[in-house]
Write a protein that holds these residues in place. Structure first.
Motif, PDB file in Angstrom:
ATOM      1  N   LEU A 195       0.874  -1.192  -0.022  1.00 40.53           N
ATOM      2  CA  LEU A 195      -0.169   0.042   0.035  1.00 40.53           C
ATOM      3  C   LEU A 195       0.703   1.393  -0.130  1.00 40.53           C
ATOM      4  CD1 LEU A 195      -2.765  -1.022   2.601  1.00 40.53           C
ATOM      5  CD2 LEU A 195      -3.010  -0.857  -0.005  1.00 40.53           C
ATOM      6  N   GLY A 196       0.547   2.421  -0.744  1.00 40.46           N
ATOM      7  CA  GLY A 196       1.422   3.482  -1.111  1.00 40.46           C
ATOM      8  C   GLY A 196       2.225   3.322  -2.061  1.00 40.46           C
ATOM      9  N   ASP A 197       2.081   2.072  -2.800  1.00 41.95           N
ATOM     10  CA  ASP A 197       2.913   2.096  -4.068  1.00 41.95           C
ATOM     11  C   ASP A 197       2.055   2.361  -5.492  1.00 41.95           C
ATOM     12  OD1 ASP A 197       5.237   1.001  -2.872  1.00 41.95           O
ATOM     13  OD2 ASP A 197       4.695  -1.129  -3.299  1.00 41.95           O
ATOM     14  N   THR A 198       2.825   2.954  -6.477  1.00 34.08           N
ATOM     15  CA  THR A 198       2.229   3.049  -7.717  1.00 34.08           C
ATOM     16  C   THR A 198       2.687   1.928  -8.805  1.00 34.08           C
ATOM     17  OG1 THR A 198       1.528   5.251  -7.249  1.00 34.08           O
ATOM     18  CG2 THR A 198       1.778   4.592  -9.454  1.00 34.08           C
ATOM     19  N   VAL A 199       1.843   1.168  -9.271  1.00 34.97           N
ATOM     20  CA  VAL A 199       2.453   0.182 -10.205  1.00 34.97           C
ATOM     21  C   VAL A 199       2.274   0.709 -11.486  1.00 34.97           C
ATOM     22  CG1 VAL A 199       2.299  -2.313 -10.853  1.00 34.97           C
ATOM     23  CG2 VAL A 199       1.727  -1.587  -8.367  1.00 34.97           C
ATOM     24  N   TYR A 200       3.266   0.667 -12.314  1.00 35.47           N
ATOM     25  CA  TYR A 200       3.222   0.779 -13.635  1.00 35.47           C
ATOM     26  C   TYR A 200       3.482  -0.139 -14.461  1.00 35.47           C
ATOM     27  CZ  TYR A 200       3.941   5.873 -12.309  1.00 35.47           C
ATOM     28  OH  TYR A 200       3.810   6.975 -11.750  1.00 35.47           O
ATOM     29  N   PHE A 201       2.434  -0.871 -15.053  1.00 35.76           N
ATOM     30  CA  PHE A 201       2.293  -1.865 -16.000  1.00 35.76           C
ATOM     31  C   PHE A 201       2.865  -1.480 -17.454  1.00 35.76           C
ATOM     32  CE2 PHE A 201      -0.672  -3.039 -12.856  1.00 35.76           C
ATOM     33  CZ  PHE A 201      -0.380  -4.405 -12.302  1.00 35.76           C
ATOM     34  N   HIS A 202       3.832  -1.923 -17.940  1.00 35.14           N
ATOM     35  CA  HIS A 202       4.412  -1.538 -19.257  1.00 35.14           C
ATOM     36  C   HIS A 202       4.290  -2.510 -19.889  1.00 35.14           C
ATOM     37  CE1 HIS A 202       6.470   1.879 -17.356  1.00 35.14           C
ATOM     38  NE2 HIS A 202       6.867   1.074 -16.337  1.00 35.14           N
ATOM     39  N   VAL A 203       3.222  -2.870 -20.837  1.00 36.45           N
ATOM     40  CA  VAL A 203       2.717  -3.928 -21.374  1.00 36.45           C
ATOM     41  C   VAL A 203       3.204  -3.931 -22.994  1.00 36.45           C
ATOM     42  CG1 VAL A 203       0.957  -5.472 -22.067  1.00 36.45           C
ATOM     43  CG2 VAL A 203       0.642  -4.209 -19.999  1.00 36.45           C
ATOM     44  N   THR A 204       4.069  -5.101 -23.414  1.00 32.92           N
ATOM     45  CA  THR A 204       4.667  -5.030 -24.700  1.00 32.92           C
ATOM     46  C   THR A 204       3.817  -6.306 -25.662  1.00 32.92           C
ATOM     47  OG1 THR A 204       6.596  -4.333 -24.241  1.00 32.92           O
ATOM     48  CG2 THR A 204       6.225  -5.214 -26.226  1.00 32.92           C
ATOM     49  N   ASN A 205       2.917  -5.907 -26.540  1.00 32.55           N
ATOM     50  CA  ASN A 205       2.433  -6.918 -27.453  1.00 32.55           C
ATOM     51  C   ASN A 205       3.798  -7.644 -28.136  1.00 32.55           C
ATOM     52  OD1 ASN A 205       0.888  -8.423 -29.311  1.00 32.55           O
ATOM     53  ND2 ASN A 205      -0.551  -7.022 -29.425  1.00 32.55           N
ATOM     54  N   LEU A 206       4.046  -8.696 -27.889  1.00 31.70           N
ATOM     55  CA  LEU A 206       5.072  -9.535 -28.781  1.00 31.70           C
ATOM     56  C   LEU A 206       4.703 -10.113 -30.190  1.00 31.70           C
ATOM     57  CD1 LEU A 206       6.955 -11.475 -26.003  1.00 31.70           C
ATOM     58  CD2 LEU A 206       7.450  -9.114 -27.098  1.00 31.70           C
ATOM     59  N   GLU A 207       3.308  -9.938 -30.475  1.00 34.08           N
ATOM     60  CA  GLU A 207       2.600 -10.429 -31.558  1.00 34.08           C
ATOM     61  C   GLU A 207       3.330  -9.701 -33.088  1.00 34.08           C
ATOM     62  OE1 GLU A 207       0.886 -13.238 -31.690  1.00 34.08           O
ATOM     63  OE2 GLU A 207      -0.347 -12.802 -29.864  1.00 34.08           O
ATOM     64  N   GLN A 208       3.484 -10.270 -34.076  1.00 36.52           N
ATOM     65  CA  GLN A 208       3.798  -9.628 -35.075  1.00 36.52           C
ATOM     66  C   GLN A 208       3.022 -10.070 -36.407  1.00 36.52           C
ATOM     67  OE1 GLN A 208       7.174  -7.104 -35.595  1.00 36.52           O
ATOM     68  NE2 GLN A 208       5.724  -7.032 -34.120  1.00 36.52           N
ATOM     69  N   ASP A 209       1.687  -9.887 -36.084  1.00 36.35           N
ATOM     70  CA  ASP A 209       0.764 -10.234 -37.001  1.00 36.35           C
ATOM     71  C   ASP A 209      -0.349  -9.465 -36.841  1.00 36.35           C
ATOM     72  OD1 ASP A 209      -0.800 -11.998 -38.852  1.00 36.35           O
ATOM     73  OD2 ASP A 209      -1.153 -13.646 -37.412  1.00 36.35           O
ATOM     74  N   TRP A 210      -0.975  -9.067 -38.169  1.00 33.16           N
ATOM     75  CA  TRP A 210      -2.250  -8.210 -38.209  1.00 33.16           C
ATOM     76  C   TRP A 210      -3.164  -8.375 -37.381  1.00 33.16           C
ATOM     77  CZ3 TRP A 210      -4.923  -7.040 -43.178  1.00 33.16           C
ATOM     78  CH2 TRP A 210      -5.768  -5.630 -43.278  1.00 33.16           C
ATOM     79  N   ASP A 211      -3.800  -7.426 -36.791  1.00 31.27           N
ATOM     80  CA  ASP A 211      -5.145  -7.505 -36.127  1.00 31.27           C
ATOM     81  C   ASP A 211      -5.079  -8.476 -35.135  1.00 31.27           C
ATOM     82  OD1 ASP A 211      -7.871  -7.000 -35.832  1.00 31.27           O
ATOM     83  OD2 ASP A 211      -8.739  -8.571 -37.221  1.00 31.27           O
TER      84      ASP A 211
END
Length: 652
Positions: free
Chosen positions: A566-582
């Motif tokens: 409690l008291g933390d701020t969590v930064y979710f840095h999300v990378t999409n590893l897909e290399q496909d359309w849509d």
């Protein structure tokens, strides 16, 4: 019971899981799309997708741009520009929040009116879409290879950025004018001193070959209301034209007090001469403060800079830069025909449509055919500049578009109709009713030198009996009309996101050939981006915790995190590893107080989460991405402020 005891759970589970995995694998192995980098590769179009045009409509008070296919009228996309959008996290995620910074602070909405497609040699080229923020004066640029907002620049010394962002024929400039004159620079002034102390400005925003914007100069104008604009083309290239009303300089009950004069004005601005005056040092440097925000594609994150000065030209020091064309009465729109010769005004209260001649204007200037001045700006004689008047144009003519075949089409607000008339003879040849109270209208390319004159769209304000009722607030309406024959024919009536003002349309193949399919992961230089699951992990920096998270069909890495306090701020840095359309992936965690993330293939997006209670909280993919989408989830454990649990994850 014996049968139950002998039941082999794995005999069913393994084939089921294997089947799901196979489905996901087959999905993953569908033909891989190439990354589009301006090549001429064609984008796959599904059978039955018969749309010929993209249509971009302003969202008005939504601060968005909505995208439709024509002639189907199907909504394809909503592009957030000046507004936050919880669907994809624009304006909520850490990468895009700087786009909405202004000198007034973080402003996550605006009143967006006039989309304009970039042009080359006076023809729409499909590179960028510009649109104005009317309330907090701004201009935005949307990259049409990605359908994402790329840049926003604030306009200082302005009150109501309405005549904006109309562009010149080679996208040299976007223009912006004050709808509401204000004290410039802003100060505490009695409103009763309006006529003496209030001023307007016209801003010329330079656009470089890569699209980046900067305010080149502003022109100080008399304190009246400037409404709409269009730049010249062909012979009139180098000029821009702006309607104005309230030549009475009234400041109260404008519906009466700003409607007394028989004629108001179109301001004709010679911007090439203005450039010369700037080069000669005629511009004064004024202190100010405004924001310039843009997307850094290398880091996939927006940046902001604060600019503290602007160059201002005073017409008193710059003879020959501006002239006023008298125009009846309370003109709203000003539109330039494809030849660049005719300047068509829409006098809201006029009984005719006045059409000025550019060549006659130049002669009148040479002949000094003046009828006085306004604050030192010469007023040209009406008879010396008018080419003709369209009689019986409907009640409340507002805007005009052109089909490229010698005809013009004007919207009539009060009589709810589109009126077709012939350039040169000024005779009305057809009219069609629309429902109801049409504002703008649009022909694909109808404001350029090359209209694709197949359809006209009516953008209507009132729809009370057109669609199913939805309570007091009703949808807005657009109507598609065929203009290929001698008589206009109504084809389609479809609802739109409110409130649409202007629109632009362009043949679909101009845009689709350059359409980006996914982001190249190897070019992702986001400071918290990752290229593989091996780089996933967590780190603490004081009370900030950074989670480098990967997402791919059908799991997160890490999917279990402990040691958050409690008291933390969590930064979710999300990378999409897909290399496909849509194949986007989503992200949300319980108690997230802003929005989800929607992360495109090869992209990194960040959302900040501040837990408010102890416990174990699930996070999951919000975008249905595969047969095992429901399994794409994880947990984050939150402990007390003084807990001694070490930060850890199962990222390794």
């Amino acid at each position: 019971m014996q049968t139950f005891k002998r039941f082999k759970w794995w005999a069913v589970a393994i084939p089921v899981v294997a089947g799901f995995a196979l489905m996901s694998t087959q999905c993953a192995k569908k033909p891989t799309s190439t990354v589009m980098t301006g090549s001429a590769d064609k984008v796959y179009v599904a059978p039955g997708s018969y749309d010929d045009f993209y249509a971009f409509m302003s969202g008005g008070f939504s601060g968005q741009v909505s995208v439709y296919g024509l002639p189907s009228g199907r909504q394809l996309r909503v592009i957030p520009v000046f507004s936050q959008n919880a669907e994809n996290g624009y304006g909520y995620n850490e990468e895009t929040k700087p786009m909405l910074m202004t000198s007034y602070g973080f402003i996550p909405w605006d009143d967006a009116h006039h989309p304009k497609i970039s042009q080359t040699n006076g023809i729409a080229d499909g590179r960028w879409l510009f649109i104005n923020g009317n309330n907090t004066p701004r201009i935005a640029r949307v990259d049409l290879s990605r359908f994402e907002t790329d840049e926003i620049i604030e306009i200082p010394n302005s009150g109501g950025n309405h005549a904006s962002p109309f562009i010149t024929m080679n996208t040299e400039y976007a223009v912006a004018t004050t709808r509401f004159s204000v004290p410039i620079p802003q100060q505490d002034v009695a409103i009763a001193d309006f006529a003496k102390r209030f001023k307007g400005t016209i801003s010329f925003v330079k656009i470089n070959p890569e699209g980046k914007m900067e305010i080149a100069f502003q022109i100080l104008m008399p304190g009246i209301n400037y409404d709409l604009a269009h730049a010249g083309k062909g012979p009139s290239h180098g000029w821009a034209f702006f309607t104005s009303y309230n030549s009475e300089k009234a400041n109260t009950l404008l519906e009466v007090n700003a409607s007394k004069n028989d004629k108001d004005f179109i301001a004709a601005v010679n911007w090439k001469k203005a450039e010369e005056y700037v080069a000669q040092g005629k511009a004064k440097t004024w202190p100010t403060k405004y924001y310039h925000n843009w997307m850094d594609h290398d880091t996939q994150s927006a940046k902001s800079e604060v600019i503290d000065q602007v160059k201002v030209l005073d017409p008193a020091d710059c003879p020959g830069m501006i002239y006023y064309l008298p125009t009846p009465k309370s003109p709203h729109g000003v539109d330039i025909d494809p030849s660049g010769e005719y300047i068509v005004a829409g006098g809201k209260l006029a009984s005719v449509i006045p059409v000025h001649s550019f060549s006659k204007m130049l002669k009148a200037i040479d002949d000094k055919a003046f009828d006085g001045d306004v604050d030192g700006i010469p007023v040209l004689k009406y008879d010396a500049v008018v080419a003709g008047e369209v009689a019986n144009p409907g009640l409340g003519p507002l805007h005009t578009e052109f089909d490229g075949n010698g005809y013009a089409y004007t919207s009539a607000f009060i009589s709810s109709e589109i009126v077709k008339w012939k350039l040169g003879t000024w005779e009305v040849v057809d009219r069609i009713p629309v429902y109801y109270s049409i504002g703008h209208l649009m022909i694909p390319g109808g404001d350029t030198m090359k209209p694709w004159g197949k359809y006209v769209i009516a953008l209507n304000k009132v729809t009370k009996d057109r669609y199913l009722p939805t309570g007091p607030e009703l949808t807005q309406s657009a109507q598609l009309i065929d203009i290929t024959g001698s008589k206009m024919q109504m084809l389609l009536d479809f609802p739109t996101i409110g409130e649409p003002h202007y629109a632009q349309a362009i043949p679909a193949d101009i845009i689709t050939k350059n359409s980006l399919k996914f982001f190249d992961l190897t070019s992702n230089h986001h400071p918290y981006g990752i290229k593989s699951e091996a780089e996933a992990g967590v780190e603490r920096k004081g009370h900030d915790v950074h989670v480098r998270m990967s997402t791919i069909r059908s799991h997160f890495k890490p999917d279990n995190i402990e040691g958050i306090k409690l008291g933390d701020t969590v930064y979710f840095h999300v990378t999409n590893l897909e290399q496909d359309w849509d194949v986007p992936h989503g992200f949300a965690v319980e108690g997230l107080g802003n929005s989800e993330l929607l992360v495109m293939p090869g992209q990194t997006r960040t959302i900040a989460w501040t837990p408010t209670r102890e416990g174990v909280f699930p996070f999951y993919c919000t975008d249905f991405c595969s047969a095992l989408h429901q399994e794409m989830s994880g947990y984050i454990r939150v402990s007390g402020k003084n807990a001694t649990i070490q930060l850890s994850s199962n990222s390794k």
